[in-house]
Scaffold this motif. Structure first.
Motif, PDB file in Angstrom:
ATOM      1  N   ASN A  93       0.816  -1.226   0.000  1.00 27.87           N
ATOM      2  CA  ASN A  93       0.000   0.000   0.000  1.00 27.87           C
ATOM      3  C   ASN A  93       0.845   1.270   0.000  1.00 27.87           C
ATOM      4  N   TYR A  94       2.154   1.161  -0.208  1.00 23.64           N
ATOM      5  CA  TYR A  94       3.047   2.321  -0.182  1.00 23.64           C
ATOM      6  C   TYR A  94       2.708   3.295  -1.309  1.00 23.64           C
ATOM      7  N   THR A  95       2.717   4.606  -0.959  1.00 20.03           N
ATOM      8  CA  THR A  95       2.497   5.635  -1.987  1.00 20.03           C
ATOM      9  C   THR A  95       3.600   6.703  -1.990  1.00 20.03           C
ATOM     10  N   SER A  96       4.088   7.123  -0.807  1.00 18.99           N
ATOM     11  CA  SER A  96       5.127   8.146  -0.772  1.00 18.99           C
ATOM     12  C   SER A  96       5.797   8.189   0.600  1.00 18.99           C
ATOM     13  N   GLY A  97       6.902   8.931   0.673  1.00 19.02           N
ATOM     14  CA  GLY A  97       7.637   9.066   1.925  1.00 19.02           C
ATOM     15  C   GLY A  97       8.474   7.835   2.222  1.00 19.02           C
ATOM     16  N   ARG A  98       8.869   7.708   3.489  1.00 21.20           N
ATOM     17  CA  ARG A  98       9.629   6.533   3.896  1.00 21.20           C
ATOM     18  C   ARG A  98       8.691   5.332   3.945  1.00 21.20           C
ATOM     19  N   PRO A  99       9.070   4.222   3.297  1.00 20.57           N
ATOM     20  CA  PRO A  99       8.161   3.073   3.257  1.00 20.57           C
ATOM     21  C   PRO A  99       8.217   2.192   4.496  1.00 20.57           C
ATOM     22  N   SER A 100       7.102   1.557   4.798  1.00 20.95           N
ATOM     23  CA  SER A 100       7.052   0.453   5.752  1.00 20.95           C
ATOM     24  C   SER A 100       7.431  -0.788   4.963  1.00 20.95           C
TER      25      SER A 100
END
Length: 76
Positions: A29-36
């Motif tokens: 579900n990653y879209t932007s910023g630092r990823p999980s």
């Protein structure tokens, strides 16, 4: 008290070594910023978000390599 032979040997073993290199998948579900991430052998997405090198742009589902908890790039 005198230690047994096994206890004596254990006294000189090195402490548990830290995992320097780890592999994971970027949160689907990653879209932007630092990823999980989802680390190899685990099924849950991390709460922590991980930094990455400027030369890499994270994408959802990327398989990545981390060195000392910094994403260094995608594994192709």
């Amino acid at each position: 008290m005198i230690p047994t032979a096994n206890e004596f040997v254990k006294m000189f073993k090195t402490p548990k070594q830290e995992n320097v290199v780890r592999f994971a998948k970027v949160d689907p579900n990653y879209t932007s910023g630092r990823p999980s991430l989802i680390f190899d052998g685990e099924t849950a997405v991390t709460i922590k978000r991980y930094p990455y090198l400027a030369s890499y742009t994270p994408q959802a589902n990327d398989r990545v390599m981390l060195i000392k908890n910094v994403i260094v790039g995608v594994i192709t």
